[in-house]
Scaffold this motif. Structure first.
Motif, mmCIF file in Angstrom:
data_model
loop_
_atom_site.group_PDB
_atom_site.id
_atom_site.type_symbol
_atom_site.label_atom_id
_atom_site.label_comp_id
_atom_site.label_asym_id
_atom_site.label_seq_id
_atom_site.Cartn_x
_atom_site.Cartn_y
_atom_site.Cartn_z
ATOM 1 N N UNK A 136 0.827 -1.206 0.000
ATOM 2 C CA UNK A 136 0.000 0.000 0.000
ATOM 3 C C UNK A 136 0.861 1.255 0.000
ATOM 4 N N UNK A 137 1.948 1.220 0.759
ATOM 5 C CA UNK A 137 2.856 2.369 0.749
ATOM 6 C C UNK A 137 3.429 2.592 -0.643
ATOM 7 N N UNK A 138 3.804 1.481 -1.289
ATOM 8 C CA UNK A 138 4.352 1.612 -2.642
ATOM 9 C C UNK A 138 3.296 2.141 -3.599
ATOM 10 N N UNK A 139 2.062 1.592 -3.472
ATOM 11 C CA UNK A 139 0.978 2.065 -4.339
ATOM 12 C C UNK A 139 0.695 3.545 -4.105
ATOM 13 N N UNK A 140 0.641 3.933 -2.822
ATOM 14 C CA UNK A 140 0.386 5.347 -2.503
ATOM 15 C C UNK A 140 1.506 6.243 -3.025
ATOM 16 N N UNK A 141 2.742 5.743 -2.894
ATOM 17 C CA UNK A 141 3.882 6.529 -3.382
ATOM 18 C C UNK A 141 3.807 6.692 -4.893
ATOM 19 N N UNK A 142 3.496 5.568 -5.588
ATOM 20 C CA UNK A 142 3.389 5.643 -7.051
ATOM 21 C C UNK A 142 2.233 6.547 -7.465
ATOM 22 N N UNK A 143 1.109 6.440 -6.715
ATOM 23 C CA UNK A 143 -0.021 7.311 -7.034
ATOM 24 C C UNK A 143 0.327 8.778 -6.795
ATOM 25 N N UNK A 144 1.075 9.036 -5.724
ATOM 26 C CA UNK A 144 1.474 10.422 -5.444
ATOM 27 C C UNK A 144 2.392 10.960 -6.539
ATOM 28 N N UNK A 145 3.345 10.116 -6.969
ATOM 29 C CA UNK A 145 4.235 10.539 -8.047
ATOM 30 C C UNK A 145 3.447 10.796 -9.324
ATOM 31 N N UNK A 146 2.486 9.871 -9.609
ATOM 32 C CA UNK A 146 1.665 10.067 -10.801
ATOM 33 C C UNK A 146 0.801 11.322 -10.667
ATOM 34 N N UNK A 147 0.284 11.540 -9.445
ATOM 35 C CA UNK A 147 -0.541 12.725 -9.203
ATOM 36 C C UNK A 147 0.275 14.001 -9.387
ATOM 37 N N UNK A 148 1.490 13.994 -8.843
ATOM 38 C CA UNK A 148 2.356 15.163 -9.010
ATOM 39 C C UNK A 148 2.680 15.399 -10.479
ATOM 40 N N UNK A 149 2.913 14.274 -11.201
ATOM 41 C CA UNK A 149 3.210 14.403 -12.627
ATOM 42 C C UNK A 149 2.003 14.961 -13.370
ATOM 43 N N UNK A 150 0.798 14.469 -13.004
ATOM 44 C CA UNK A 150 -0.416 14.958 -13.648
ATOM 45 C C UNK A 150 -0.638 16.433 -13.350
ATOM 46 N N UNK A 151 -0.369 16.811 -12.081
ATOM 47 C CA UNK A 151 -0.546 18.224 -11.727
ATOM 48 C C UNK A 151 0.405 19.114 -12.521
#
Length: 498
Positions: A251-266
């Motif tokens: 879950x930490x890895x998924x959240x980290x990847x989602x955060x990175x993807x979210x930052x990239x999307x932003x």
């Protein structure tokens, strides 16, 4: 194996193993000691139970001397006044932890003197004719004396009463029994230590291996490394803890990847909107300067310049609204106002607005409604309008024909109302068709960057339709055009049973 089960096994093992091993050792050592004692002291029929009873063992040592003395007292009673015979007999008893005392009437005529506490022994000597001490087992005196007395009564030739006593000091245990007791204590201690060591090692390995893995995993997480796998081999509580730890890591890895993807999307969103805002701002600035410099010197030019500035400001407002709506999607705070809508009335109004808007852009618009008058849906009118406008704006970007065409169809498909928006644009490749509803997905980044837009229009459409309990999809042929479909569930009144 559950950790609780391990502890239960350990508990019973600590109890049972020492008992079993100690009993086995006592049995084996007891047999050896019995053999040694029987050989040394000339005994027979000795058992482990007898060996653990010093009184019984020492009593057996004097059985034969007692028989010999009784036979001599009956056959030749006066010999018990022979000092030489008595000394020899007493020396033989000394090896058996005993001594000889002879009494004539009330007078002690001989005393071997090898027994401790002799004064107390003399006080305990029974009277002539005592049946308890004349038995083969003898009479045991406990307390501070700790002696076993065997009495032999006889008659001297002169008629005097005689008594011979074989006195055994029970407090002085024979060496073999003492060694046996010491060995038993040592064995019990060794068995307890061995059992405890084995159980501690067993439990230690069961605990430390998963703890070591969790410690290593915690170190990886501390260092920011989530690219590892937490393995477990057991199904106990610690194994479950390892599984929970692995789930936490995932879950930490998924959240980290989602955060990175979210930052990239932003960042991509900000880049897209910044790029798209630059064009209308530049246009507005240029036309405003033209008005300020007097270039628009006629009413017609002035009206054209003002109209252009107004349109570009509208484009900027649309982009800003899109950005605001995007932030609401990420926080799941889209403001829905659901209501019961008449399908015909709602889409007829939408068609009128679209016809005027598309006519101004030189695009042909067709509207086809195949739904009965009484069909209704529960929906947010404003958000469904956003869906239709986002789809049409996306179509307008990619119409490559000299004469653009967009058709709106509304159909009744059982429990749902199906809405179709068809264009005659350049179409979408089959490999890209399943991805067009993802955020910032572009079928051709180099070509589409010039088309403008934030890249989130169709993802917003999908989010709104799914929140309405519907579904959206698309079909397309390259060079021919694309058709977008979405369905809304019909409103059905539930009859009230009277």
């Amino acid at each position: 194996m559950k950790f609780k089960t391990r502890l239960i096994i350990a508990f019973f093992t600590v109890i049972m193993v020492p008992v079993v091993l100690t009993s086995l050792f006592i049995l084996l050592l007891g047999r050896y000691q019995i053999s040694s004692i029987e050989k040394t002291y000339g005994l027979t029929g000795t058992t482990v139970e007898v060996l653990t009873n010093p009184v019984q063992v020492l009593g057996q040592l004097t059985v034969e001397p007692c028989h010999e003395l009784r036979a001599e007292a009956v056959a030749n009673p006066d010999k018990l006044e022979d000092a030489t015979y008595l000394n020899e007999f007493n020396e033989m008893l000394a090896d058996k932890k005993s001594c000889l005392i002879v009494r004539k009437d009330d007078t002690i005529t001989y005393m071997g003197g090898k027994v401790n506490r002799m004064e107390k022994v003399l006080e305990k000597l029974p009277s002539y004719g005592n049946t308890e001490t004349t038995s083969e087992a003898g009479l045991y005196f406990g307390g501070n004396v700790q002696i076993l007395v065997k009495q032999i009564d006889f008659q001297y030739s002169d008629g005097a009463d005689g008594s011979a006593f074989i006195v055994t000091d029970v407090g002085d245990m024979i060496p073999e029994i003492r060694e046996f007791a010491v060995d038993v204590l040592i064995v019990i201690g060794l068995v307890l230590i061995f059992t405890a060591a084995v159980l501690v090692l067993w439990i230690y390995r069961a605990v430390m291996q998963p703890l070591g893995r969790m410690q290593q995993a915690a170190q990886y997480i501390k260092e920011g490394n989530l690219d590892f796998e937490m393995k477990w081999e057991t199904d106990d509580e610690l194994g479950q803890l390892c599984r929970d730890f692995e789930e936490m890591r995932r879950r930490l890895k998924t959240n980290t990847e989602e955060k990175l993807a979210f930052d990239k999307e932003n960042k991509e969103l900000i880049s897209n909107i910044s790029h798209d805002l630059k064009t209308p701002v530049t246009t507005i600035k240029g036309y405003a300067e033209g008005i300020m410099d007097g270039v628009a010197d006629t009413p017609e030019k002035l009206e054209k310049y003002i109209r252009t500035i107004y349109n570009k400001a509208g484009e900027m407002d649309t982009l800003i609204n899109e950005l605001t709506f995007y932030s609401k999607i990420d926080t799941n705070r889209i403001p829905y106002n659901f209501d019961t809508l008449s399908v015909n009335n709602y889409f007829n109004d939408c068609a009128e607005d679209l016809a005027l808007e598309l006519e101004q852009r030189g695009v042909e618009f067709g509207y086809f409604n195949y739904v009965e008058e009484d069909v209704r849906v529960i929906a947010d009118a404003e958000q469904i309008k956003r869906v239709i406008h986002n789809i049409i704006n996306n179509s307008l970007k990619y119409i490559d024909k000299p004469k653009g065409k967009i058709n709106l169809r509304v159909k009744d498909v059982g429990d749902f109302v199906q809405v179709e928006l068809e264009d005659n644009g350049c179409g979408i490749a089959a490999k890209d068709l399943t991805n067009i509803f993802e955020r910032f997905y572009r079928t051709d980044a180099s070509r589409n960057s010039s088309k403008g837009g934030s890249g989130i229009g169709l993802s917003v459409v999908k989010k709104i339709i799914e929140d309405h309990g519907g579904k959206i999809w698309a079909t397309s042929r390259e060079g021919t055009g694309t058709t977008m479909y979405f369905v809304l569930r019909k409103y059905q009144e539930v009859p009230v049973n009277e």
